[in-house]
Every structure is written in C-alpha cells, then in structure tokens.
Scaffold this active site. Structure first.
Site, PDB file in Angstrom:
ATOM      1  N   GLY A  55       6.144 -30.892   8.869  1.00 43.12           N
ATOM      2  CA  GLY A  55       6.444 -31.933   7.881  1.00 43.12           C
ATOM      3  C   GLY A  55       6.196 -31.481   6.453  1.00 43.12           C
ATOM      4  O   GLY A  55       6.660 -32.115   5.508  1.00 43.12           O
TER       5      GLY A  55
ATOM      6  N   ARG B 173      -5.766 -29.758   0.836  1.00 45.07           N
ATOM      7  CA  ARG B 173      -5.500 -29.015  -0.405  1.00 45.07           C
ATOM      8  C   ARG B 173      -4.670 -29.810  -1.409  1.00 45.07           C
ATOM      9  O   ARG B 173      -4.537 -29.423  -2.555  1.00 45.07           O
ATOM     10  CB  ARG B 173      -4.817 -27.672  -0.070  1.00 45.07           C
ATOM     11  CG  ARG B 173      -5.762 -26.675   0.571  1.00 45.07           C
ATOM     12  CD  ARG B 173      -5.029 -25.492   1.189  1.00 45.07           C
ATOM     13  NE  ARG B 173      -4.485 -25.794   2.521  1.00 45.07           N
ATOM     14  CZ  ARG B 173      -3.791 -24.943   3.260  1.00 45.07           C
ATOM     15  NH1 ARG B 173      -3.528 -23.735   2.803  1.00 45.07           N
ATOM     16  NH2 ARG B 173      -3.340 -25.303   4.451  1.00 45.07           N
TER      17      ARG B 173
END
Ligand code: UD1
Ligand code: CA
Length: 449
Positions: free
Chosen positions: A110, A20
C-alpha cells in the site's frame, strides 16, 4: 489498452505502522495527487481486472476498512492482520480470503502507489508463460545506497534469495538489484511457503521476502522482472511522499500535454488524479487543480488560479488569480476574472464576473454582467441563502446582494447598491443614499483654514 479478466488475485499490504511518517494518519492514507496511496493501488488492480482484491490492515485501522468498503462497494475484501509481525505474516492474514483460488497472486504494498496496470499484468504474465517459475519478483536497479532488500541472483539470473539491508553483509549491500516489494506467486504453493517462514532476522519479523529461498529449496524457479523504477518508489517518509507526488505530477503533465493541452510552464501546474482537460485548453503558469475538475475544450486558465469541484465549459476564460470552489459550473464563453471567488454557483453561457467579487450559492443567467466588487451576502451566520441573477442583468460595481434575493432578467442595479428585495425584470434598482452637492462649499472651507 483493453484488458481481459485475469485469473489474478491481488493482496495489498497496508497494516504496517508507518512510524517514519510521524503521523496520526495511517501511512497508506496519505495522499498522492489527492488520492490515498492505498486507493491508488486498489484502483490500479481494478483496472488490471483482478478477480479478487484483498487489503490487509491492522485491527486499529477500522476507519480505513470502512473507507475501502464505501469506495468499492464490497468489490474489495478487507483482511485483518492481528499483530504487525512482518510482511510474510501480513500475507498469511489474506489466506482465508484466497482459499479456493488457484491462479496467480500478486502481493503489492500500500505504500508503493505508482505501480502501473501494465506492470501488474506483465508480472502475472511471467508466471503464465513460464511453467517452471513459481515466483516472479519485481526488481529495480539502483546504484546509490538505499534501504531496499537486495536480490541475490544466481549465474542464470534467477533469484536465490532476498536479503534485507539490516541482515545483509557488506558485500550483499553492494548488490544493485533491489526488491520493489511486488511479487507474483502461484496461489497453489503460497500457503506452504508462508508456513515455512520464521522471524530469525534483525527485525524479528516474518519477512515475505524469505519465501524465495524456501521456493528455491523446493526446486522452484524464482525469476526477476523489471520496469521503470519511478513506478516502484516505496513511501516511508514525508520526503518520499513528496518524491512520489512529483513523479505522479510529471506523468500527468506529460499525459495532458500529449492529449492536446498547452501547459506554458508544466512544472508549476498541479493536478488531481481525476482532473479532466479538453483539447486546446491553455493553462498558464502556477495553477492548482483540486479534486473533481472538468474543463472543456478551448478554455484558457490564466496564472495563479485554484480550482476544485468545478465544470468549466468550452471557450470560457478563468483568472488570473481566480478561486473556483466546489459545485460550480462556469458556462460556455463565460469570464471569471482576477480576484474573483466563485462557490456553489452556476454562471450561464457568456456571463461575466471580471473583477474582485465573491459569488456564492448563486445562479447567474446567460450574458449577465457582474460589476467589480459585487458581493453576494449569502450567509447570516447561521444559514446560507441563494442569489438568483437573471439573464442579461447588469450589476453595478460594489453592489451587495443580500440573499435570498432575485434579480430579474435584464435588470440594472446601480453601482454601490445594497439590494435586499427582489428586483423585477428590466427594472433599474438604486439602493444607496442620494448624492448631495453644495456649490462652493469646499472653496470656502479651505479659505477659512
Ligand atoms: C519491504 C521489503 C523490502 C523491499 C521494500 C520495498 C520485506 C521484509 N521487505 O521493506 O525487501 O525492498 O519493502 O518498498 O518485505 N506491512 C504489513 N504488515 C506488517 C508489516 C508491513 O501489512 O506486519 C505492510 C506495510 O503497511 C507496507 C508494506 O507492508 O505497506 C511494506 O512494509 P514496510 O515496513 O514498509 O517494508 P520495508 O521495510 O519498506
Ligand atoms: Ca516500505
């Protein structure tokens, strides 16, 4: 806050594709406050004194592993998840490095860069203080539609299971408690729970979130812990990256003001994660701090400055409209004025470069005065050369200093000079064509026309 060494291991998941983001850079390497998101998370786990930190990446992220190794000198382990089969599978990839560890494991993502040290420590503390709890999930309450997993709670407020939005019923989608992704799990039971995961869900992935339901069926408690949702933003797109940046910037603005810095219009000042500002620094609107800037007390930075890689000593003034580039030192009480670019240059105490100049690869002595429009010609198209300007020297306006060149202490350079040879201390140097005046010439010229 002083933090004791923890019986804590942190697993940071970073192997996801991050489609994305629409980027050729791995998602977790996109930066917040000038630092990759992944390193934001690793640094926070380091401040929480985790005994073991494991970063999980995908096989094609060799460059990221190299950066992790270089930045943390082997203090952080790299684990590789061979195929991106989901967050549960990613944690499995860390089990090897966790073997023999018997404390609490916190799984972090992360792409969730704003988590604080306090929250990590509190999560570990939930397990330390409630022996029956096997898993603590960091939840957040959100009242708007969103893509986070939903926490299905029982009457006592324990978590029964976590359901991903894609797998949720309409009723489950209305649950306002959401999964931030951060989980604390007792190391002893983690391998067994992971072994029970399957991929029978809308994404065909092994969801880490499913360990909750397996823990519950093995009669373990799973509790929820919550904190400021601003810490828990997961970044999946550039829009969310910008939101994370703005949250982090606001936090930093708050912090510097609390430490004794005046920001006249805080929202227009941008910091790097490592910006250091002393007491009574005043920053005017529209200033950008790049990496590695240290400003001592009582410095004034006027509007529209861009500063990176610089130390600015006390009582100096910079700007408006100044650009200070890396490896520069602005001395105590020095002045850098409007439309001045400084690069790889030291200005000693009280030196002034007030208008329209480029000073690069230079050393400028104490109290030297650099006139308007002075340029150091430091580059011949192949190499860079140094300019040295002595203490108390006066460089007339519109001087070109063709490096390498040295101007002695106390020397004066006449305006408009092109200086190509060294100038001795206390000399006057004039390097321009002499002026010729022709009396009455202009009058005659006009009469003829
Ligand atoms: C995940 C959670 C969701 C939670 C949300 C919070 C699951 C199944 N869902 O969804 O409940 O609300 O985070 O932000 O866990 N990753 C790997 N290997 C993989 C897949 C992902 O390392 O095979 C890493 C990614 O790099 C990322 C993190 O895991 O850092 C989360 O993955 P992502 O795909 O973003 O999960 P979400 O769909 O956001
Ligand atoms: Ca995510």
């Amino acid at each position: 806050m002083k933090v004791k060494a923890q019986n804590l291991a942190c697993v940071i998941l970073a192997a996801g594709k991050g489609t994305r983001m629409r980027s050729s850079l791995p998602k977790v390497m996109h930066k917040v406050m000038g630092k990759p998101m992944l390193m934001n998370v690793v640094d926070t786990t380091l401040t929480a004194h985790a005994k073991k930190i494991i970063v999980v990446t995908s096989p094609d992220m060799e460059a990221v592993r190299k950066q992790v190794t270089a930045a943390y000198h082997g203090k952080v382990f790299n684990a590789v998840q061979q195929k991106q089969l989901g967050t549960g599978d990613a944690v499995k990839a860390a089990l090897n490095d966790l073997s023999g560890f018997s404390g609490n494991v916190i799984v972090l993502y992360g792409d969730t860069p704003l988590i604080s040290q306090e929250t990590i420590l509190s999560m570990a503390n939930v397990l330390d203080t409630s022996p029956k709890t096997a898993i603590a999930v960091l939840g957040m309450e959100i009242h708007a539609p969103n893509a986070y997993g939903r926490l299905v709670l029982d009457k006592k407020g324990n978590i029964e299971r976590i359901v991903e939005v894609k797998d949720a019923t309409e009723k489950e989608k209305k649950i306002t408690w959401c999964n931030s992704g951060v989980m604390a799990i007792r190391a002893a039971i983690l391998p067994k729970l992971l072994a029970r995961l399957d991929n029978k869900n809308a994404n065909g992935e092994f969801y880490l979130t499913d360990i909750v339901k397996h823990a519950r069926s093995a009669k373990h408690d799973c509790s929820m812990y919550t904190t400021d949702p601003k810490e828990l933003l997961g970044v999946n797109s550039r829009v969310e990256l910008a939101i994370a940046e703005s949250i982090a910037q606001n936090k930093m603005r708050q912090k510097v003001m609390e430490s004794g810095v005046t920001l006249i219009d805080p929202e227009t000042v941008y910091f790097s994660h490592d910006t250091q500002l002393g007491k009574d620094v005043i920053v005017h609107p529209h200033v950008v701090f790049g990496a590695r800037v240290e400003v001592e007390e009582n410095v004034e930075i006027r509007s529209f400055c861009h500063i990176e890689g610089a130390i600015i000593h006390k009582n100096a003034t910079v700007g408006p409209f100044a650009r200070i580039r890396p490896d520069s030192v602005i001395g105590e009480s020095a002045h850098v004025g409007n439309f001045v670019e400084i690069k790889k240059t030291t200005l000693e105490k009280g030196a002034k470069v007030n208008h329209l100049s480029y000073i690069g690869d230079s050393h400028v002595g104490a109290k030297a005065n650099i006139g308007a429009g002075t340029i150091t010609c430091n580059y011949d198209g192949y190499n860079k050369y140094k300019t040295e300007i002595g203490a108390g020297a006066f460089i007339g306006s519109n001087t070109a200093l063709v490096a390498p060149v040295k101007i002695g202490d106390g020397a004066i350079i006449a305006a408009g000079s092109v200086i190509t040879k060294d100038v001795a201390a206390d000399s006057l140097s004039i390097a321009r064509s002499r002026q010729e005046d022709k009396k009455g010439w202009a009058k005659k010229f006009k009469e003829k026309k």
